[in-house]
Write a protein that holds these residues in place. Structure first.
Motif, PDB file in Angstrom:
ATOM      1  N   GLY A 242      48.747  32.232  -6.494  1.00 26.07           N
ATOM      2  CA  GLY A 242      48.253  30.925  -6.030  1.00 26.07           C
ATOM      3  C   GLY A 242      48.068  29.946  -7.168  1.00 26.07           C
ATOM      4  O   GLY A 242      48.505  30.187  -8.293  1.00 26.07           O
ATOM      5  N   GLY A 243      47.402  28.810  -6.866  1.00 22.73           N
ATOM      6  CA  GLY A 243      47.202  27.793  -7.888  1.00 22.73           C
ATOM      7  C   GLY A 243      46.357  26.643  -7.386  1.00 22.73           C
ATOM      8  O   GLY A 243      45.898  26.647  -6.246  1.00 22.73           O
ATOM      9  N   VAL A 244      46.150  25.664  -8.252  1.00 25.51           N
ATOM     10  CA  VAL A 244      45.377  24.464  -7.915  1.00 25.51           C
ATOM     11  C   VAL A 244      46.376  23.374  -7.570  1.00 25.51           C
ATOM     12  O   VAL A 244      47.110  22.902  -8.429  1.00 25.51           O
ATOM     13  N   GLU A 245      46.404  22.963  -6.294  1.00 27.47           N
ATOM     14  CA  GLU A 245      47.392  21.971  -5.855  1.00 27.47           C
ATOM     15  C   GLU A 245      47.015  20.547  -6.253  1.00 27.47           C
ATOM     16  O   GLU A 245      47.875  19.704  -6.422  1.00 27.47           O
ATOM     17  N   ASN A 246      45.703  20.286  -6.396  1.00 30.15           N
ATOM     18  CA  ASN A 246      45.250  18.908  -6.633  1.00 30.15           C
ATOM     19  C   ASN A 246      44.623  18.740  -8.019  1.00 30.15           C
ATOM     20  O   ASN A 246      43.632  18.044  -8.183  1.00 30.15           O
ATOM     21  N   MET A 247      45.236  19.351  -9.026  1.00 30.50           N
ATOM     22  CA  MET A 247      44.676  19.297 -10.386  1.00 30.50           C
ATOM     23  C   MET A 247      44.500  17.860 -10.883  1.00 30.50           C
ATOM     24  O   MET A 247      43.588  17.563 -11.653  1.00 30.50           O
ATOM     25  N   ASP A 248      45.354  16.948 -10.418  1.00 30.53           N
ATOM     26  CA  ASP A 248      45.279  15.537 -10.850  1.00 30.53           C
ATOM     27  C   ASP A 248      43.928  14.903 -10.517  1.00 30.53           C
ATOM     28  O   ASP A 248      43.521  13.941 -11.161  1.00 30.53           O
ATOM     29  N   GLU A 249      43.253  15.420  -9.500  1.00 33.77           N
ATOM     30  CA  GLU A 249      41.988  14.831  -9.055  1.00 33.77           C
ATOM     31  C   GLU A 249      40.833  15.104 -10.014  1.00 33.77           C
ATOM     32  O   GLU A 249      39.804  14.449  -9.938  1.00 33.77           O
ATOM     33  N   TYR A 250      41.001  16.074 -10.894  1.00 32.37           N
ATOM     34  CA  TYR A 250      39.887  16.480 -11.765  1.00 32.37           C
ATOM     35  C   TYR A 250      40.068  15.941 -13.175  1.00 32.37           C
ATOM     36  O   TYR A 250      41.162  15.940 -13.710  1.00 32.37           O
ATOM     37  N   ASP A 251      38.956  15.489 -13.744  1.00 32.04           N
ATOM     38  CA  ASP A 251      39.052  15.049 -15.138  1.00 32.04           C
ATOM     39  C   ASP A 251      38.263  15.955 -16.075  1.00 32.04           C
ATOM     40  O   ASP A 251      38.378  15.852 -17.292  1.00 32.04           O
ATOM     41  N   THR A 252      37.465  16.857 -15.514  1.00 34.70           N
ATOM     42  CA  THR A 252      36.740  17.829 -16.333  1.00 34.70           C
ATOM     43  C   THR A 252      36.987  19.224 -15.774  1.00 34.70           C
ATOM     44  O   THR A 252      36.801  19.463 -14.582  1.00 34.70           O
ATOM     45  N   ILE A 253      37.406  20.130 -16.647  1.00 35.36           N
ATOM     46  CA  ILE A 253      37.645  21.519 -16.258  1.00 35.36           C
ATOM     47  C   ILE A 253      36.669  22.379 -17.063  1.00 35.36           C
ATOM     48  O   ILE A 253      36.665  22.340 -18.289  1.00 35.36           O
ATOM     49  N   ILE A 254      35.844  23.131 -16.361  1.00 37.17           N
ATOM     50  CA  ILE A 254      34.976  24.098 -17.034  1.00 37.17           C
ATOM     51  C   ILE A 254      35.642  25.452 -16.836  1.00 37.17           C
ATOM     52  O   ILE A 254      35.850  25.894 -15.704  1.00 37.17           O
ATOM     53  N   LEU A 255      36.017  26.075 -17.931  1.00 36.65           N
ATOM     54  CA  LEU A 255      36.885  27.251 -17.902  1.00 36.65           C
ATOM     55  C   LEU A 255      36.146  28.495 -18.389  1.00 36.65           C
ATOM     56  O   LEU A 255      35.732  28.563 -19.544  1.00 36.65           O
ATOM     57  N   GLY A 256      35.984  29.462 -17.492  1.00 40.17           N
ATOM     58  CA  GLY A 256      35.232  30.664 -17.829  1.00 40.17           C
ATOM     59  C   GLY A 256      36.064  31.925 -17.823  1.00 40.17           C
ATOM     60  O   GLY A 256      36.946  32.101 -16.981  1.00 40.17           O
TER      61      GLY A 256
END
Length: 198
Positions: free
Chosen positions: A105-119
Motif C-alpha cells: 500500500g501507500g499514501v495516495e494524498n501525500m501532497d496534502e501534508y507539509d509535515t511528516i513525523i516519521l517513527g
C-alpha cells in the motif's frame, strides 16, 4: 403602482435572501476547509513490529489530531526474522544499506501534508531499511520531516542523518528524539511542544 412597488420590494428581498444564503454556506464551507487543512497538514508515519513505536505514534496522532499511516511490509516480519544476531532477515537487511523491503500500500494524498513525523525502531543502530523504501517512494520537496525512534539503548544518532541523505535538499529535516518502551503520553506531548508542531 403600489402593487408594482411591493413586487419590486419583494424581489429585492428575495435577492437579498439569496445573496445572504449564498454567502453563509460558502463562509461555513471555507471554515470547514480551513479546519480540514489544519487537521490534515501533519501526517504521522510509523513502522512498528512489536507495538512500541506504534504506541508513540498513536500518542502523537491524538495530541496533534493528525492523520497517521502505518508502513506495512509486503512480506511481514516474523519473530524469527527479528531475532538479533541470528543472521535472520532483519540482520541481513541491516547489513546491506542497499536493501529496500517492499511496502504494502501507500499514501495516495501525500501532497496534502507539509509535515511528516516519521517513527521507527532502531535495528542495529539504524532505522530499518523499509524506512529508506518509504523515503524514496515520495517527493518530500518543501516538506518538514521530524523523525523519532524507539530503542531500549541506542540514541537516534546517525540513523536520522543517514535517512536525511535520502531526501531532497529542500526538505527541512528536524532533529529527532528517542523514546524508550513504555514512554508516557505526557513525555511525548512535551517533545511536541518543544519542537513547536501544532
Amino acid at each position: 403602482a403600489s402593487q408594482n412597488g411591493a413586487t419590486v420590494e419583494q424581489s429585492e428581498t428575495e435577492e437579498q435572501t439569496e445573496i445572504e444564503m449564498e454567502t453563509e454556506p460558502s463562509e461555513s464551507v471555507s471554515t470547514v476547509e480551513q479546519e480540514a487543512d489544519v487537521s490534515t497538514k501533519t501526517l504521522v508515519v510509523y513502522f512498528s513490529c512489536t507495538g512500541t513505536t506504534e504506541l508513540v505514534a498513536e500518542y502523537i496522532t491524538e495530541i496533534l489530531g493528525a492523520d497517521s499511516y502505518q508502513i506495512v511490509p509486503e512480506d511481514p516480519y516474523t519473530e524469527a526474522d527479528l531475532a538479533y544476531y541470528t543472521n535472520g532477515r532483519a540482520d541481513q537487511e541491516q547489513n546491506d544499506p542497499n536493501v529496500r523491503p517492499a511496502i504494502s500500500g501507500g499514501v495516495e494524498n501525500m501532497d496534502e501534508y507539509d509535515t511528516i513525523i516519521l517513527g521507527y525502531p532502531i535495528w542495529h543502530g539504524q532505522a530499518p531499511r523499509i524506512i529508506s523504501t518509504f523515503l524514496e517512494s515520495y517527493d518530500f520537496s518543501g516538506k518538514m520531516i521530524v523523525p523519532f525512534c524507539t530503542s531500549h539503548s541506542s540514541g537516534i544518532g546517525s540513523s536520522a542523518s543517514n535517512l536525511h541523505s535520502l531526501c531532497a535538499e529542500s526538505v527541512e529535516w528536524r532533529d529527532g528524539k528517542r523514546f524508550e518502551s513504555g514512554v508516557s503520553k505526557e513525555s511525548v506531548q512535551k517533545w511536541i511542544e518543544e519542537i513547536g508542531i501544532e
